[in-house]
Design a protein around this motif. Structure first.
Motif, PDB file in Angstrom:
ATOM      1  N   THR A 177       0.677  -1.246   0.009  1.00 12.62           N
ATOM      2  CA  THR A 177       0.131   0.006   0.114  1.00 12.62           C
ATOM      3  C   THR A 177       1.036   1.202   0.055  1.00 12.62           C
ATOM      4  N   GLY A 178       2.181   1.217   0.431  1.00 17.21           N
ATOM      5  CA  GLY A 178       2.920   2.304   0.430  1.00 17.21           C
ATOM      6  C   GLY A 178       2.849   3.323   1.308  1.00 17.21           C
ATOM      7  N   LEU A 179       2.414   2.653   2.504  1.00 12.05           N
ATOM      8  CA  LEU A 179       2.293   3.618   4.026  1.00 12.05           C
ATOM      9  C   LEU A 179       3.433   3.030   4.717  1.00 12.05           C
ATOM     10  N   VAL A 180       4.353   3.977   5.248  1.00 13.06           N
ATOM     11  CA  VAL A 180       5.316   3.613   6.026  1.00 13.06           C
ATOM     12  C   VAL A 180       5.001   3.691   7.651  1.00 13.06           C
ATOM     13  N   SER A 181       5.334   2.565   8.349  1.00 15.33           N
ATOM     14  CA  SER A 181       4.822   2.564   9.619  1.00 15.33           C
ATOM     15  C   SER A 181       5.854   1.974  10.436  1.00 15.33           C
ATOM     16  N   LEU A 182       6.154   2.597  11.712  1.00 16.62           N
ATOM     17  CA  LEU A 182       7.172   2.280  12.544  1.00 16.62           C
ATOM     18  C   LEU A 182       6.486   1.829  13.966  1.00 16.62           C
ATOM     19  N   GLY A 183       5.484   1.301  13.695  1.00 16.56           N
ATOM     20  CA  GLY A 183       4.468   1.076  14.866  1.00 16.56           C
ATOM     21  C   GLY A 183       4.138  -0.282  15.109  1.00 16.56           C
ATOM     22  N   GLN A 184       4.725  -1.255  14.319  1.00 15.47           N
ATOM     23  CA  GLN A 184       4.336  -2.502  14.068  1.00 15.47           C
ATOM     24  C   GLN A 184       4.461  -3.348  15.545  1.00 15.47           C
ATOM     25  N   ALA A 185       5.589  -2.861  16.261  1.00 18.22           N
ATOM     26  CA  ALA A 185       5.781  -3.567  17.690  1.00 18.22           C
ATOM     27  C   ALA A 185       4.782  -3.212  18.638  1.00 18.22           C
ATOM     28  N   ALA A 186       4.148  -1.735  18.499  1.00 22.88           N
ATOM     29  CA  ALA A 186       3.119  -1.570  19.444  1.00 22.88           C
ATOM     30  C   ALA A 186       1.853  -2.476  19.121  1.00 22.88           C
TER      31      ALA A 186
ATOM     32  N   VAL B 180      -4.744   4.466  14.409  1.00 21.88           N
ATOM     33  CA  VAL B 180      -3.560   5.341  13.626  1.00 21.88           C
ATOM     34  C   VAL B 180      -3.403   5.318  12.547  1.00 21.88           C
ATOM     35  N   GLY B 181      -4.145   4.984  11.674  1.00 20.40           N
ATOM     36  CA  GLY B 181      -4.348   5.274  10.182  1.00 20.40           C
ATOM     37  C   GLY B 181      -5.024   6.386   9.727  1.00 20.40           C
ATOM     38  N   ILE B 182      -5.920   7.018  10.617  1.00 23.44           N
ATOM     39  CA  ILE B 182      -6.691   8.186  10.403  1.00 23.44           C
ATOM     40  C   ILE B 182      -5.702   9.564   9.689  1.00 23.44           C
ATOM     41  N   PRO B 183      -4.414   9.579  10.207  1.00 18.56           N
ATOM     42  CA  PRO B 183      -3.879  10.757   9.561  1.00 18.56           C
ATOM     43  C   PRO B 183      -3.263  10.192   8.232  1.00 18.56           C
TER      44      PRO B 183
ATOM     45  N   VAL C 111      -1.225  12.846   5.444  1.00 22.38           N
ATOM     46  CA  VAL C 111       0.255  12.757   5.430  1.00 22.38           C
ATOM     47  C   VAL C 111       0.615  11.545   5.101  1.00 22.38           C
ATOM     48  N   LYS C 112       2.088  11.393   4.530  1.00 24.78           N
ATOM     49  CA  LYS C 112       2.644  10.164   4.240  1.00 24.78           C
ATOM     50  C   LYS C 112       3.957  10.371   3.927  1.00 24.78           C
ATOM     51  N   GLY C 113       4.621   9.325   3.853  1.00 31.29           N
ATOM     52  CA  GLY C 113       6.251   9.161   3.842  1.00 31.29           C
ATOM     53  C   GLY C 113       6.810   9.298   5.346  1.00 31.29           C
ATOM     54  N   LEU C 114       7.541  10.341   5.481  1.00 27.88           N
ATOM     55  CA  LEU C 114       8.124  10.636   6.663  1.00 27.88           C
ATOM     56  C   LEU C 114       7.269  11.038   7.669  1.00 27.88           C
ATOM     57  N   TYR C 115       6.537  11.810   7.364  1.00 27.14           N
ATOM     58  CA  TYR C 115       5.521  12.577   8.293  1.00 27.14           C
ATOM     59  C   TYR C 115       4.649  11.254   8.969  1.00 27.14           C
ATOM     60  N   LEU C 116       4.240  10.519   7.922  1.00 28.79           N
ATOM     61  CA  LEU C 116       3.325   9.352   8.415  1.00 28.79           C
ATOM     62  C   LEU C 116       4.144   8.453   9.480  1.00 28.79           C
ATOM     63  N   ALA C 117       5.382   8.179   9.049  1.00 25.12           N
ATOM     64  CA  ALA C 117       6.432   7.469   9.850  1.00 25.12           C
ATOM     65  C   ALA C 117       6.343   8.012  11.155  1.00 25.12           C
TER      66      ALA C 117
ATOM     67  N   PRO D 203     -12.014   5.070  -2.946  1.00 28.75           N
ATOM     68  CA  PRO D 203     -11.962   5.831  -1.862  1.00 28.75           C
ATOM     69  C   PRO D 203     -10.608   5.641  -0.757  1.00 28.75           C
ATOM     70  N   LEU D 204      -9.807   6.708  -0.982  1.00 34.02           N
ATOM     71  CA  LEU D 204      -8.590   6.647  -0.332  1.00 34.02           C
ATOM     72  C   LEU D 204      -8.433   6.321   1.250  1.00 34.02           C
ATOM     73  N   LEU D 205      -9.372   6.989   1.896  1.00 34.59           N
ATOM     74  CA  LEU D 205      -9.490   6.989   3.394  1.00 34.59           C
ATOM     75  C   LEU D 205      -9.730   5.819   3.493  1.00 34.59           C
ATOM     76  N   ARG D 206     -10.943   5.139   3.025  1.00 33.37           N
ATOM     77  CA  ARG D 206     -11.455   3.517   3.445  1.00 33.37           C
ATOM     78  C   ARG D 206     -10.197   2.524   3.182  1.00 33.37           C
ATOM     79  N   TYR D 207      -9.648   2.761   2.096  1.00 36.00           N
ATOM     80  CA  TYR D 207      -8.709   1.663   1.896  1.00 36.00           C
ATOM     81  C   TYR D 207      -7.654   1.738   2.453  1.00 36.00           C
ATOM     82  N   LYS D 208      -6.955   2.940   2.933  1.00 30.18           N
ATOM     83  CA  LYS D 208      -5.863   3.063   3.743  1.00 30.18           C
ATOM     84  C   LYS D 208      -6.328   2.782   5.262  1.00 30.18           C
ATOM     85  N   LEU D 209      -7.264   3.113   5.558  1.00 34.33           N
ATOM     86  CA  LEU D 209      -7.664   2.574   6.895  1.00 34.33           C
ATOM     87  C   LEU D 209      -7.761   1.077   6.862  1.00 34.33           C
ATOM     88  N   LEU D 210      -8.405   0.484   6.069  1.00 33.26           N
ATOM     89  CA  LEU D 210      -8.340  -1.060   5.827  1.00 33.26           C
ATOM     90  C   LEU D 210      -6.967  -1.447   5.718  1.00 33.26           C
TER      91      LEU D 210
END
Length: 346
Positions: free
Chosen positions: A68-77, A115-118, A122-128, A216-223
């Motif tokens: 999906t191309g969404l960077v996350s550094l919260g997998q451990a949480a 957590v996916g609401i932002p 935002v994406k990339g570094l800001y989403l991370a 719909p971007l928000l729906r699929y990003k949240l999913l």
């Protein structure tokens, strides 16, 4: 009907495995997985169970970041959410193991939705950074919600039970964690053959174009966040049953970096990359332990190992991004192509 690589039926085109060779290799792999616990010692069984847990979590992160191309550094949480949910349900209600694991995945999924609401803004570094902030908040909750999480002392988890048998050894636990990991991999493989999975890939490749096409971007990003977090929650529940003791320090930010390293090294956007990357990165600390043990160092090796491991993970990320951005899965595919054409190569 099939001639060469041409496919003439919809069912054949949709099949996950479409050749006798693939089925033969799958049969060999299944036999190897069944035989492994009878041949390996306790140490290798421990590593096999840990690899299976890490593959499940890395697959979830790959769905979010690789597909999906969404960077996350919260997998451990999110793994922590699943682990604490399993620990509380097991200790308070004594529910069946599979129910606890599904509940852990569901709670983590709910956290992923929040957590996916932002991600729409935002994406990339800001989403991370947003996911790092979320992991810090969850770490604070784990440490201070003493009545539920036990605070810094943590919680002790009873061994998983199946049909009255305690899965209190690596040998017994292996027979639960490996099938669950295989089911998670099959679920991810089939996800990307559906409208949802293809929407994830479209968002990764060009989110504005995907929105123009009616996605719909928000729906699929949240999913995507939710599914990724569900995988992390189930993996965290397995982690809790495996180690049987959890504290807030069990799921630090470095663990999230571990999983990000795994999918970069293995190959983002491929399930094979999740498997190879999680296996490789799980074995790196074990190799470092051997190397540090061989060195003539008088100090406690564990004091040296932690920073060295973090440095190695960073070097692996940089090295693969520069020299092999497609990861280990591309090296594997090149090896396959080489041997496929080997008799005819000049």
């Amino acid at each position: 009907m099939r001639i060469g690589t041409a496919k003439y039926t919809y069912q054949h085109d949709e099949a996950l495995f479409d050749s006798r060779t693939q089925y033969a290799w799958l049969a060999i792999l299944a036999c190897a997985l069944v035989a492994f616990p009878f041949l390996a010692n306790e140490y290798w069984l421990y590593l096999a169970c840990l690899v299976a847990i890490n593959i499940g979590s890395a697959t979830g992160l790959n769905i979010l970041t690789g597909y999906t191309g969404l960077v996350s550094l919260g997998q451990a949480a999110f793994m922590g959410l699943g682990a604490y949910t399993v620990a509380v349900l097991e200790g308070s209600l004594g529910l069946p193991v599979l129910v606890n694991l599904l509940a852990g995945g569901a709670v983590a999924m709910l956290g992923g939705f929040i957590v996916g609401i932002p991600s729409l803004r935002v994406k990339g570094l800001y989403l991370a950074i947003a996911t790092i902030a979320a992991s810090m908040i969850l770490h604070f909750v784990f440490s201070n919600w003493t009545s539920v999480t036990g605070g810094t002392a943590g919680l002790t988890v009873a061994p998983a039970r199946f049909f009255g048998i305690d899965l209190d050894t690596a040998f017994r636990f292996y027979w639960m964690v490996v099938p669950i990991t295989i089911l998670m991999l099959l679920g991810a493989a089939n996800l990307f053959r559906t409208r949802i999975g293809r929407a994830f890939i479209a968002i990764r490749d060009r989110d504005i174009s995907a929105e123009v096409l009616g996605i719909p971007l928000l729906r699929y990003k949240l999913l995507s966040f939710g599914i990724s977090s569900f995988y992390a929650g189930v993996a965290g529940g397995l982690w809790a049953y495996f180690f049987r003791s959890i504290t807030p320090e069990s799921f630090p930010l470095t663990m999230s970096i571990f999983f990000l390293t795994a999918i970069i090294v293995g190959g983002m956007g491929t399930l094979l990359g999740s498997i190879l990357g999680a296996t490789f990165i799980t074995m790196v600390p074990e190799a470092l332990k051997l190397i540090v043990g061989w060195l003539p160092i008088s100090a406690d090796a564990t004091l040296i190992l932690s920073p060295v491991r973090t440095i190695v993970f960073g070097l692996l990320i940089i090295g693969f991004l520069i020299f092999e951005p497609l990861g280990l899965q591309e090296i594997w595919r090149r090896t396959q192509r080489f041997f496929h054409l080997w008799p005819f190569r000049s």
